[in-house]
Write a protein that holds these residues in place. Structure first.
Motif, mmCIF file in Angstrom:
data_model
loop_
_atom_site.group_PDB
_atom_site.id
_atom_site.type_symbol
_atom_site.label_atom_id
_atom_site.label_comp_id
_atom_site.label_asym_id
_atom_site.label_seq_id
_atom_site.Cartn_x
_atom_site.Cartn_y
_atom_site.Cartn_z
ATOM 1 N N MET A 128 10.555 -16.352 -31.462
ATOM 2 C CA MET A 128 10.983 -17.752 -31.467
ATOM 3 C C MET A 128 10.782 -18.392 -32.843
ATOM 4 N N GLY A 129 10.476 -17.587 -33.832
ATOM 5 C CA GLY A 129 10.261 -18.112 -35.177
ATOM 6 C C GLY A 129 11.526 -18.655 -35.818
ATOM 7 N N CYS A 130 12.698 -18.189 -35.364
ATOM 8 C CA CYS A 130 13.948 -18.659 -35.958
ATOM 9 C C CYS A 130 14.345 -20.040 -35.430
ATOM 10 N N PHE A 131 13.677 -20.521 -34.383
ATOM 11 C CA PHE A 131 13.937 -21.859 -33.860
ATOM 12 C C PHE A 131 12.738 -22.745 -34.162
ATOM 13 N N PRO A 132 12.926 -23.813 -34.946
ATOM 14 C CA PRO A 132 11.788 -24.679 -35.280
ATOM 15 C C PRO A 132 11.188 -25.388 -34.075
ATOM 16 N N SER A 133 12.002 -25.666 -33.061
ATOM 17 C CA SER A 133 11.487 -26.357 -31.880
ATOM 18 C C SER A 133 12.303 -25.945 -30.661
ATOM 19 N N ALA A 134 11.841 -26.383 -29.505
ATOM 20 C CA ALA A 134 12.558 -26.087 -28.264
ATOM 21 C C ALA A 134 13.907 -26.797 -28.241
ATOM 22 N N ALA A 135 13.992 -27.957 -28.875
ATOM 23 C CA ALA A 135 15.254 -28.692 -28.921
ATOM 24 C C ALA A 135 16.314 -27.911 -29.693
ATOM 25 N N HIS A 136 15.900 -27.210 -30.755
ATOM 26 C CA HIS A 136 16.834 -26.396 -31.512
ATOM 27 C C HIS A 136 17.361 -25.226 -30.677
ATOM 28 N N LEU A 137 16.478 -24.616 -29.888
ATOM 29 C CA LEU A 137 16.909 -23.530 -29.014
ATOM 30 C C LEU A 137 17.888 -24.039 -27.961
ATOM 31 N N CYS A 138 17.611 -25.192 -27.394
ATOM 32 C CA CYS A 138 18.501 -25.752 -26.372
ATOM 33 C C CYS A 138 19.849 -26.124 -26.962
ATOM 34 N N LYS A 139 19.859 -26.638 -28.163
ATOM 35 C CA LYS A 139 21.118 -26.962 -28.834
ATOM 36 C C LYS A 139 21.906 -25.692 -29.134
#
Length: 164
Positions: A26-37
């Motif tokens: 999950m290091g490539c996503f700064p936050s959970a919001a980025h993953l959801c987007k």
């Protein structure tokens, strides 16, 4: 795989597909919001002045979104889970489809934090029930100390009496 199996509504096959699409790191996503987007499961929001023009989700990764919606539908069926309570709270106001998308969004946020912190799923609704009943008992005792008699009636009985 074993971490994702602890989530209610997530079967082994859906956990495999989720890990294949998203990955373990999950290091490539700064936050959970980025993953959801990135997954296209975040709520759309297009405002201009005071007008809300769109509530559609972005059309990214339709296979991943379909799988998350299936997982959310299964999680809602587990009646005592946090996801089921969130669905029951949103369904009357927003409708079934939007409530399921909101549950899928919360499910993906939980997956992000579980994979980031390497911890199994903890259902906060199940862990808070003891604290809630204890606080209700304290409130009843406080009211009785003031000199009132308190009788707790189940909510289903109250709803039934109001309809009659």
């Amino acid at each position: 795989m074993t971490l994702l199996d602890t989530i209610p509504g997530v079967a082994r096959r859906s956990a495999e597909l989720l890990l294949a699409e998203v990955g373990v790191d999950m290091g490539c996503f700064p936050s959970a919001a980025h993953l959801c987007k990135w997954a296209g499961i975040c709520p759309g929001n297009h405002e201009s002045a005071a007008n809300d023009n769109s509530d559609k989700t972005p059309p990214n990764y339709r296979w991943l979104r379909g799988m998350l919606v299936q997982m959310a539908n299964a999680a809602v069926r587990c009646r005592t889970s946090y996801f089921a309570s969130a669905y029951r709270r949103l369904d009357p106001r927003r409708g079934h489809k939007r409530a399921i998308i909101a549950v899928a969004h919360r499910l993906l946020i939980a997956v992000y934090h579980m994979l980031k912190q390497h911890q199994s799923y903890r259902d906060y609704r199940a862990s808070d029930t003891g604290q809630r009943s204890q606080s209700q008992r304290l409130k009843k005792q406080q009211v009785e100390r003031l000199g009132y008699q308190v009788q707790l009636v189940p909510l289903t009985l109250l709803n039934h009496r109001c309809r009659a």
